[in-house]
Design an enzyme around this catalytic site. Structure first.
Site, mmCIF file in Angstrom:
data_model
loop_
_atom_site.group_PDB
_atom_site.id
_atom_site.type_symbol
_atom_site.label_atom_id
_atom_site.label_comp_id
_atom_site.label_asym_id
_atom_site.label_seq_id
_atom_site.Cartn_x
_atom_site.Cartn_y
_atom_site.Cartn_z
ATOM 1 N N ASP A 32 8.583 1.901 19.962
ATOM 2 C CA ASP A 32 7.827 1.610 18.750
ATOM 3 C C ASP A 32 8.690 1.819 17.515
ATOM 4 O O ASP A 32 9.355 2.842 17.375
ATOM 5 C CB ASP A 32 6.598 2.531 18.695
ATOM 6 C CG ASP A 32 5.644 2.173 17.576
ATOM 7 O OD1 ASP A 32 5.558 0.981 17.231
ATOM 8 O OD2 ASP A 32 4.957 3.082 17.069
ATOM 9 N N GLU A 91 8.322 -7.127 13.082
ATOM 10 C CA GLU A 91 7.339 -6.821 12.047
ATOM 11 C C GLU A 91 7.687 -7.598 10.793
ATOM 12 O O GLU A 91 8.832 -7.611 10.340
ATOM 13 C CB GLU A 91 7.301 -5.319 11.736
ATOM 14 C CG GLU A 91 6.257 -4.952 10.688
ATOM 15 C CD GLU A 91 6.092 -3.448 10.502
ATOM 16 O OE1 GLU A 91 5.839 -3.025 9.354
ATOM 17 O OE2 GLU A 91 6.204 -2.697 11.494
ATOM 18 N N HIS A 115 0.138 3.355 8.325
ATOM 19 C CA HIS A 115 0.356 4.409 9.311
ATOM 20 C C HIS A 115 -0.111 5.749 8.745
ATOM 21 O O HIS A 115 0.139 6.062 7.595
ATOM 22 C CB HIS A 115 1.836 4.499 9.684
ATOM 23 C CG HIS A 115 2.371 3.246 10.290
ATOM 24 N ND1 HIS A 115 3.210 2.386 9.615
ATOM 25 C CD2 HIS A 115 2.177 2.694 11.511
ATOM 26 C CE1 HIS A 115 3.514 1.365 10.402
ATOM 27 N NE2 HIS A 115 2.908 1.536 11.550
ATOM 28 N N ASN A 146 -2.033 -0.499 17.915
ATOM 29 C CA ASN A 146 -1.325 0.769 18.070
ATOM 30 C C ASN A 146 -2.170 1.953 17.625
ATOM 31 O O ASN A 146 -2.836 1.898 16.580
ATOM 32 C CB ASN A 146 -0.048 0.763 17.223
ATOM 33 C CG ASN A 146 1.015 -0.156 17.770
ATOM 34 O OD1 ASN A 146 0.775 -0.943 18.681
ATOM 35 N ND2 ASN A 146 2.208 -0.075 17.200
ATOM 36 N N THR A 170 -1.455 8.368 15.273
ATOM 37 C CA THR A 170 -1.948 9.557 14.585
ATOM 38 C C THR A 170 -3.121 10.196 15.318
ATOM 39 O O THR A 170 -3.170 11.423 15.501
ATOM 40 C CB THR A 170 -2.369 9.201 13.151
ATOM 41 O OG1 THR A 170 -1.237 8.669 12.452
ATOM 42 C CG2 THR A 170 -2.877 10.423 12.410
#
Length: 277
Positions: free
Chosen positions: A81, A133, A174, A225, A228
Site C-alpha cells: 500500500d 493513484e 487518510h 481500503n 485507521t
C-alpha cells in the site's frame, strides 16, 4: 489461497462489489482479518504500508501474511500500500507480494505517469499488476480536501501507465475524520464508465458513512481500503484488556476477536461475503 491482484479484482469486477483491503501490522491483525474472511467466505486483500517494507517489520510480517494466505480456503491477495518508490516495491516483491501500489500522486501528472509507468514495467517482469493513484488523497489533518480527480486525466493516466487499478480523489482522506466526508459519487460513475477495464479504488475508507460506501460501490468502486479503523479495533481492545493477563497470547485473544468483528462488518458492507467460494 494466495492469488494475484488481477484475479482478486476480477472477482469484484464480475460480481459488482468491492474487495475489502485491510492494512495489517502484526500477527494478530492478520489473524483477525483472515478469521473473518474464512467465516464469511470472502475474498480479501491484506496490505502493508510502504514504511513497513523499508523497516524491519515487513521482513517479519510478510511470512505471516503468506502463511495465512496459503492456509486460507478463500482468495487472499498480499498487497503493498502506498509504495513510496522502487525500494519498498522491490522489497515487497521479494517478500512475496502479489499486488503493488505505487503512489506518486503528489507529483505533477506527467511525472506521476513516468514514475508509475516505470513501476508497472518493473512489476510486469514479475507477473504482478499495479495500482496507481491520481488526485492526491491527503490526510484528515489537511485544512481542505483535494479536488476530485478529473475524468480526462484518469483516462490519460490509465492509458499511458497500464495500471490495473486506480485510486482516485473523490472526497476521502487518510486518518480519522473529524466530520463525515461527502463523496463525489457522480465523478466515480463518470470515471468508471470511461475506464471499465480499470478497477477503481477508494482510499480512506475508515469512517465513511455506510450509505456513501454503498453508493460508491454502485457507481463503480471495486476496492476499498481500511487502515485507521483496523488500528482502533485492535488498540481499543488492547487498552481495555486487564494487565493481570501476563501471557501475551492470552492477552491478545480479545484484540484478535475485535479485529475480526470489525473486518466482518466491512466485508458485509462491501458485499464481499459469500464471494470467495
Amino acid at each position: 489461497m494466495l492469488i494475484s491482484f488481477d484475479k482478486i479484482l476480477s472477482i469484484a469486477d464480475k460480481g459488482g462489489f468491492a474487495i475489502p483491503a485491510f492494512n495489517v501490522y502484526n500477527m494478530e491483525t492478520v489473524m483477525g482479518v483472515i478469521n473473518a474472511a474464512e467465516e464469511l467466505r470472502a475474498p480479501v486483500i491484506l496490505q502493508c504500508y510502504s514504511r513497513l517494507m523499508t523497516n524491519d517489520e515487513g521482513y517479519y510480517l510478510s511470512p505471516i501474511v503468506l502463511a495465512a494466505a496459503a492456509r486460507a480456503s478463500v482468495p487472499v491477495c498480499f498487497h503493498l500500500d502506498h509504495g513510496a518508490g522502487e525500494l519498498p516495491v522491490m522489497r515487497a516483491i521479494r517478500f512475496g507480494a502479489t499486488g503493488i501500489m505505487i503512489d506518486a500522486s503528489t507529483e505533477p501528472i506527467d511525472k506521476n505517469i513516468a514514475i508509475t509507468s516505470k513501476i508497472v514495467e518493473l512489476c510486469g517482469h514479475n507477473g504482478i499488476q499495479v495500482e496507481g493513484e491520481l488526485g492526491h488523497i491527503g490526510s484528515t489533518n489537511d485544512e481542505t480536501m483535494s479536488e476530485s480527480t478529473e475524468t480526462a486525466d484518469a483516462v490519460r493516466f490509465a492509458d499511458e501507465t497500464g495500471v490495473r487499478a486506480l485510486a482516485i480523489a473523490v472526497g476521502t482522506a487518510h486518518g480519522h475524520y473529524k466530520k463525515a466526508p461527502k463523496l463525489d459519487i457522480e465523478r466515480i460513475g463518470e470515471i468508471h464508465t470511461a475506464l471499465p477495464e480499470v478497477s477503481l479504488v477508494l482510499h480512506g475508507g475508515s469512517g465513511i458513512p455506510d450509505e456513501q460506501i454503498r453508493a460508491a460501490i454502485a457507481a463503480g468502486i471495486r476496492k476499498i481500503n481500511f487502515g485507521t479503523d483496523v488500528c482502533y479495533s485492535f488498540l481499543d481492545k488492547v487498552f481495555e484488556t486487564s494487565r493481570s493477563i501476563v501471557a501475551v497470547d492470552l492477552f491478545m485473544r480479545d484484540a484478535i476477536s475485535s479485529v475480526k468483528a470489525f473486518a466482518e462488518e466491512k466485508i458485509k458492507l462491501l458485499g464481499a461475503d459469500g464471494r470467495g467460494v
